[in-house]
Enzyme design. Structure first.
Site, short mmCIF file in Angstrom:
data_model
loop_
_atom_site.label_atom_id
_atom_site.label_comp_id
_atom_site.label_asym_id
_atom_site.label_seq_id
_atom_site.Cartn_x
_atom_site.Cartn_y
_atom_site.Cartn_z
CB SER A 184 77.79 39.79 -87.45
OG SER A 184 77.58 39.49 -88.66
CG HIS A 212 77.11 41.41 -83.35
ND1 HIS A 212 77.94 40.76 -82.75
CD2 HIS A 212 76.53 41.17 -84.54
CE1 HIS A 212 77.97 39.47 -83.53
NE2 HIS A 212 77.04 39.66 -84.45
CE LYS A 243 75.94 36.64 -81.90
NZ LYS A 243 75.15 36.79 -83.26
C1 LIG Z 1 74.40 36.11 -83.91
C2 LIG Z 1 73.41 36.32 -84.90
C3 LIG Z 1 72.38 36.05 -85.08
C4 LIG Z 1 71.83 34.78 -84.41
O1 LIG Z 1 71.72 34.73 -83.05
P1 LIG Z 1 71.85 33.39 -82.46
O2 LIG Z 1 71.18 33.82 -80.97
O3 LIG Z 1 73.21 33.23 -82.16
O4 LIG Z 1 71.07 32.27 -82.89
C5 LIG Z 1 71.22 36.84 -85.62
N1 LIG Z 1 71.80 38.00 -86.19
C6 LIG Z 1 73.15 38.52 -86.10
C7 LIG Z 1 73.60 39.83 -86.60
C8 LIG Z 1 73.76 37.87 -85.42
O5 LIG Z 1 75.39 37.98 -85.39
#
Ligand SMILES: *Cc1c(COP(=O)(O)O)cnc(C)c1O
Length: 395
Positions: A184, A212, A243
């Site tokens: 990320s 992602h 996302k």
């Molecule tokens: C954003 C993210 C999460 C968490 O997901 P949410 O739905 O925002 O709680 C988990 N793992 C990774 C790699 C992320 O970037």
């Protein structure tokens, strides 16, 4: 008073290390052109890679879902909160991942954070289990591993050989390898084919957090497993939906028995109120776009923007990481310098977040540039010019 003074000392310590974070208030929907704290900005911050968060079809589906199912679910899934909207969405995710996981079934959870806690605490519920966690994993995976009864070993970033040595030396009854698919804060991809081959050979689970990747990787946007053409009963897949899917929540897809274990045992699934069913209904519209022609076009435009940015940046001291995803981090170094550059961009109404420890390693503070399908080539040119000039100006 002493209690508050103690807290204030801790806050002061953060400030002296340039580690204070600040909330900014968005006055308009998530989009490249956003009003923030009352000021019009061009933003390169969000993970809304396909720009679906404010897509008219997704908004209309959310409204329709609220009208049909109400505002809230009223209870946890196992009590009375499991709506038809949740069930239909889970069926669809199961179908989407069926080419990649034997006897695939899917479960929808409130957030990706909770999905990661759920998977790791349920698979790693016993003290004779061992979790092998990639060094750059997301905080939610680290926390899930901490919360599990299983032991935890960390393997170096991208180092399949080191992982193999650790796995081979382990006598744990259950071995669980867990990794982000797209890292990320770096934007690079985990070597999933090699990891899966290793896990299959040694009889380990491979848990893939595709936060992602879901929506942006693969011909049909089905994520990292589609991108690499992987299929295995050893896979446990987590796709997050706040996302690229533009709404919120997450799903876990795995063999039906794994999902049944989560339903029976995963506390982050059981002991929380089910997400509003309207969100699940809205996600159907997101999936229509991701899996359709519009998704193909949005992913192609995004890929062209990534190439454009890489061509246009002319950095000498700062380092653009070799990422081919929409996450394009520029390593600055010190916390102070990263904040100064972000402030310089902000003066030009360009919004790029400065990412500092503990999110990234000390000395690697960075600008985390993210691109979205709603950016234009002019937007990217503007950002590249500003970064090139700021680097020269701060020499
Ligand atoms: C954003 C993210 C999460 C968490 O997901 P949410 O739905 O925002 O709680 C988990 N793992 C990774 C790699 C992320 O970037």
């Amino acid at each position: 008073m002493d209690l508050i003074a103690d807290i204030d000392r801790k806050l002061d310590a953060l400030a002296t290390q340039s580690l204070t974070r600040r909330l900014r208030v968005a006055d308009s929907p998530c989009a490249p052109r956003q009003v923030v704290d009352g000021r019009a900005m061009l933003a390169f911050c969000s993970n809304d890679y396909l720009s679906l968060a404010a897509h008219p079809a997704v908004i209309a589906a959310l409204q329709e879902g609220a009208a049909r199912y109400g505002a809230g679910s009223g209870a946890s899934h196992l009590v009375s909160g499991h709506s038809r909207a949740h069930a239909l969405l889970e069926t669809r995710f199961g179908e989407w991942l069926a080419p990649h996981i034997d006897q695939a079934r899917a479960l929808y959870l409130c957030t990706g954070y909770m999905a990661n806690l759920a998977v790791l605490t349920a698979l790693g519920a016993d003290a004779d289990a061992m979790i092998f966690s990639e060094a750059l994993n997301h905080a939610s995976l680290i926390d899930g591993a901490r919360l599990a009864k299983a032991g935890v070993a960390v393997y170096p970033h991208g180092d399949v050989a080191a992982l193999e040595r650790q796995l081979a030396a382990s006598t744990a009854a259950t071995r669980i390898v867990v990794t982000d698919s797209v890292f990320s804060m770096d934007g690079d991809l985990a070597p999933l084919p090699a990891l899966l081959a290793l896990c299959e050979r040694l009889g380990a689970w491979l848990v893939v957090d595709d936060a992602h990747g879901f929506g942006v990787l693969g011909e049909h946007g089905r994520g990292a497993l589609e991108h690499f053409g992987l299929r295995s009963p050893n896979l446990v897949y987590i796709g997050t939906l706040g996302k690229a899917a533009g709404v919120g929540g997450a799903f876990v897809a795995a063999h039906a028995s794994v999902i049944e274990l989560l339903v029976q045992r995963a506390r982050p699934y059981i002991y929380t109120t089910a997400a509003p069913p309207a969100l699940a209904h809205a996600l159907q519209a997101s999936l229509d776009i991701i899996g359709g022609d519009e998704g193909v076009q949005r992913r192609a435009h995004l890929a062209a923007l990534v190439e454009h940015l890489q061509d246009a940046l002319r950095l000498q001291r700062w380092q653009l990481l070799p990422s081919r995803t929409a996450i394009q981090p520029v390593i600055i170094g010190s916390n102070e310098d990263a904040l100064r550059v972000a402030a310089g961009l902000h003066e030009q109404s360009l919004w790029v977040p400065a990412i500092r420890p503990p999110t990234v390693a000390p000395g690697t503070a960075r600008l985390r540039v993210t691109l979205s399908a709603a950016h234009t080539h002019d937007d990217v040119a503007l950002l590249a010019r500003a970064l090139n000039e700021l680097e020269r100006a701060t020499a």
